[in-house]
Design an enzyme around this catalytic site. Structure first.
Site, PDB file in Angstrom:
ATOM      1  N   GLU A  78       0.682  -1.151   0.117  1.00 48.85           N
ATOM      2  CA  GLU A  78       0.195  -0.041  -0.193  1.00 48.85           C
ATOM      3  C   GLU A  78       0.993   1.178   0.012  1.00 48.85           C
ATOM      4  O   GLU A  78       0.475   2.199  -0.540  1.00 48.85           O
ATOM      5  CB  GLU A  78      -0.919  -0.217   1.285  1.00 48.85           C
ATOM      6  N   SER A  93     -50.424 -21.109  43.191  1.00 48.73           N
ATOM      7  CA  SER A  93     -49.886 -20.968  44.654  1.00 48.73           C
ATOM      8  C   SER A  93     -48.679 -20.380  44.911  1.00 48.73           C
ATOM      9  O   SER A  93     -48.235 -20.147  46.206  1.00 48.73           O
ATOM     10  CB  SER A  93     -50.045 -22.579  45.325  1.00 48.73           C
TER      11      SER A  93
END
Length: 824
Positions: free
Chosen positions: A39, A440
């Site tokens: 690059e 319950s």
């Protein structure tokens, strides 16, 4: 965005861009060399603009008339990636050059390179070399080989077409160009070059390195972050979200819910194959007088499908949790050969399929099978599970749903949360989105209200049938116990432990519905969701499992109103803490310290000094602003806990014939520890089953039911193929929800030492007569020691008893009801 457990285990990743930010020191030198070689080989020499490259690009433009070479340095690429578009215009190029020049003045070369290697798009949503290493190779950057590094370094030119997932050939060609450039700049030797050029390259996508699959938790965290920061910022800022989840407890919760649902589903019968491509309807000739439609018959293909064909066909069926689709190839007397979607072949032996009697209804199952042919046939697409020994078993996707939630009672931090069998099957999170009737499971809160209104564990309440005429409805309401056994005057400890329905109704009448509703709201239950009628005593109120667990956390922590939370802290991409949860914390030590401070400041002129000194509680420490409000007394919650402990351990003396079990006795048998308390719950018609319970340091609620409220959990008959160790009969909390709670707690409590439930200072213990609840001089099995709030213990002795009367019961106080009786 990364989501973690409290102990740093990665749960999930979200966002359009996948990043793993790395410091320049964490990036291998060979990786830097590769990018620089291909690059910007003069990166460390130019001032941000490479004049040689610019000249070369200009010459190319003049000679060809095309913009073939961009002449962009790494600094210019950083400028473009952070601030500009990728449009090929002169205006953008000039801005890029000016920005690059400025960046070079502000940052060092290493800082610029670090930005570049973390920002550069490298395909498949990977931004930066850390993410690319994970996406393409499933590795961290320090684990990459030279050819893998070169492949990644070649991606910036055209990441969408040069990656190996799109084209291995393209990726290899570009990789070799990078290797050649590295050789040219002497970043590698010729031997390294030759070896790397020959290395094979695979084209496979590697998903995020998720260490724990907890999608219900991850989705809750995602929703929280989107609400807090907005969608764009939440997904693109690199946030690290640390939840309160404990990875070990979370895995235990997942395993418990999955196994419990499979067990429930299997005992209710096999619903048959998912599909069978080899079944066909026979054709009728023109002379046939057949009137009824013909049943499909098995027509084996010629030639038989090979493994490739089977796998290709099975791709349309997905797996769930441990369930993997498979096709039955051959069937023997008591076994079947299968090919699974993952390509593995195996045998399902008789032990892996003998459970599969036919499902008829939720209440009925067919006869126990004797041969494999009664269960499966060639071509059947089925679900299979693999055992730890490698054997396979027949299974199916459960139709029932479930949830399990676990909290730290000190601050209600969520330690584990499961919202269903599989997130892939249903994203509906039943842990907090499903409001279901409690049955319950409501009773401990009803009893807590009674203890605040003059009752004790030894108070007697009539356990006898109730018949109340409801003039508005024109019917009599007759709540019943389940089973329909009535013991006459019964102590409240037994009433809660054995889940006596009629006793709960009588307590509600005696205390008063409005007092009960106001008391229940102290546990975090919204007042508008608490029905103002007698059905409340039997659990007609509907709440989500998370709400229920929160309520039980208040009982477990001594009455401090804590509120559940999931997000512990949030960090930005650099590890800076940007949010820290400040939960309300149950702190008895803080409360005692504040009382001491108040007394101290009343006696000294140094009030301000004392306030500064005691502003932070050294017990945790906890700031006073974080102290949870004390909404129910510790004496009250201690008494409730004692009754819930008896629901697990029972009481009496079995050798003397006075022993009795609570409804949660299976937990005592499995866990064998005294420091647990719990309560079962089943609604009318058994549409919902619950178990909620706790250790002093952990609360957990388990729920199971159908998403379709019309379906009941049903019942099962004995399966002679499975022996004596099986659940049969009607489904209810103790059989259906409790097994998941037990399985979870067996893991979660492993490293928690046994500790007793400590009695508050104003609790006393005296010996009482089991029958009357009064004091006694006897010391035999007809007596026991019982806890009382100091000053409320009985003063009368059973030996002088004439006729016990419960002063709190007024049988003339009647309220209309709306539901029938319910099971425990």
């Amino acid at each position: 965005m990364l989501v973690y457990t409290n102990d740093g285990v990665l749960i999930s990743q979200f966002g359009e861009k996948r990043r793993i930010p790395l410091a320049i020191e964490q990036i291998p030198q060979q990786m830097k060399d590769a990018f620089l070689a291909v690059e910007d080989s003069r990166f460390y020499d130019h001032p941000g603009i490479d004049l040689i490259g610019v000249t070369r690009a200009f010459v190319s433009l003049v000679t060809t008339g095309e913009k073939r070479q961009g002449a962009s340095t790494i600094t210019m690429q950083v400028a473009r990636n952070f601030y500009l578009t990728r449009d090929k215009t002169y205006r953008r190029k000039i801005r890029e050059i000016l920005l690059a020049w400025r960046i070079e003045q502000l940052l060092t070369k290493d800082q610029i390179l670090e930005l570049y290697l973390n920002k550069i798009p490298l395909g498949y949503r990977a931004h930066g070399v850390g993410a690319a290493a994970e996406v393409y190779f499933g590795k961290t950057v320090d684990q990459l080989t030279l050819p893998e590094i070169a492949m990644i370094a070649g991606l910036p030119k055209a990441p969408s077409i040069l990656n190996p997932i799109y084209s291995v050939e393209n990726a290899v060609e570009r990789r070799n160009v990078v290797l050649a450039r590295m050789l040219a700049v002497e970043a590698i030797t010729r031997e390294q070059f030759k070896e790397a050029m020959q290395a094979p390259l695979e084209g496979k996508y590697h998903g995020p390195a998720i260490e724990m699959n907890a999608p219900y938790v991850a989705e809750m965290a995602r929703q929280y972050m989107v609400e807090r920061y907005g969608e764009e910022r939440a997904y693109t800022s690199g946030f690290k979200v640390f939840t309160t989840i404990d990875s070990k407890q979370q895995q235990a919760a997942i395993d418990a819910v999955v196994q419990n649902l499979l067990d429930y589903d299997h005992r209710h019968g096999y619903r048959g194959a998912i599909a069978n491509p080899w079944l066909a309807v026979p054709e009728l000739d023109d002379q046939s007088e057949q009137q009824q439609p013909l049943e499909p018959v098995l027509m084996l293909p010629e030639p038989m499908w090979d493994q490739t064909q089977v796998i290709e066909y099975l791709k349309q069926y997905r797996g769930y949790q441990h369930l993997v689709p498979a096709m039955v190839m051959t069937v023997a007397e008591q076994s079947a050969q299968v090919i699974r979607r993952d390509g593995t072949q195996g045998t399902i032996n008789w032990d892996g399929m003998k459970w599969a009697r036919a499902f008829i209804t939720d209440e009925r199952q067919g006869a126990a099978p004797k041969t494999a042919a009664e269960i499966v046939q060639p071509g059947d697409v089925i679900m299979t599970v693999a055992a730890t020994d490698g054997s396979l078993a027949l299974s199916q996707l459960p139709e029932a749903s479930a949830a399990l939630i676990a909290l730290n009672p000190k601050d209600a931090a969520i330690r584990a949360l499961v919202g269903g069998f599989s997130f892939a099957q249903s994203q509906f999170n039943r842990a907090f989105q499903a409001k279901r009737q409690l049955g319950s499971n409501i009773k401990p809160f009803i009893y807590s209200a009674a203890f605040d209104n003059g009752y004790s564990l030894a108070s007697l309440v009539a356990d006898a049938p109730i018949s109340h005429w409801d003039a508005s409805a024109g019917v009599a309401w007759r709540p019943k116990n389940s089973p329909e056994v009535y013991d006459g005057d019964t102590r409240l400890r037994l009433g809660l432990a054995q889940s006596k329905n009629v006793m709960s109704v009588r307590l509600l009448r005696a205390v008063g519905i409005e007092k009960i509703r106001q008391h229940l709201s102290k546990f975090g239950f919204p007042l508008e969701d608490i029905p103002p009628n007698e059905s409340l005593a039997l659990g007609s109120a509907s709440f989500a499992p998370l709400d229920v667990a929160n309520g039980f956390a208040i009982i477990a922590n001594g009455g401090y109103q804590v509120k559940s939370y999931l997000i512990e802290r949030i960090e930005d991409q650099h590890g800076n803490r940007i949010f820290q949860q400040q939960p309300k914390v149950a702190c008895p030590e803080c409360e005692a310290l504040q009382q001491s401070m108040t007394e101290f400041t009343e006696l000294t002129e140094f009030a301000e000094i004392a306030a500064d000194q005691f502003a932070i509680c050294p017990a945790l420490p906890v700031d006073q602003a974080q102290q949870a409000p004390h909404v129910v007394s510790d004496t009250n919650t201690f008494l409730v806990t004692q009754a819930m402990n008896s629901a697990i351990w029972g009481g009496g003396d079995w050798s003397a014939g006075t022993g009795w079990n609570g409804t949660g006795w299976r937990a005592a048998r499995a866990l064998k520890r005294r420091d647990i308390a719990g309560k079962t719950g089943t609604t009318n018609d058994a549409k919902d089953a619950w178990f909620s319970g706790f250790h002093p340091n952990l609360v957990a609620t388990s729920w199971i039911g159908f998403d379709d409220h019309r379906r009941k959990l049903g019942s099962t008959a004995y399966n002679p193929n499975l022996g004596s160790n099986q659940i049969t009969g009607k489904e209810f909390g103790a059989k259906t929800a409790l097994p998941a709670w037990i399985k979870f707690m067996q893991v979660a409590l492993q490293n928690m030492p046994v500790q007793s439930f400590t009695a508050p200072d104003n609790i006393v213990s005296v010996r009482i007569d089991r029958s009357s609840g009064l004091l006694t001089h006897r010391t035999d099995s007809s007596t026991r020691f019982e806890y009382f709030v100091a000053g409320s213990e009985p003063t009368q002795y059973a030996e002088s008893l004439v006729q016990p009367v419960d002063p709190f019961i007024d049988n003339e106080v009647q309220q209309p009801a709306t539901v029938d009786d319910e099971l425990f």
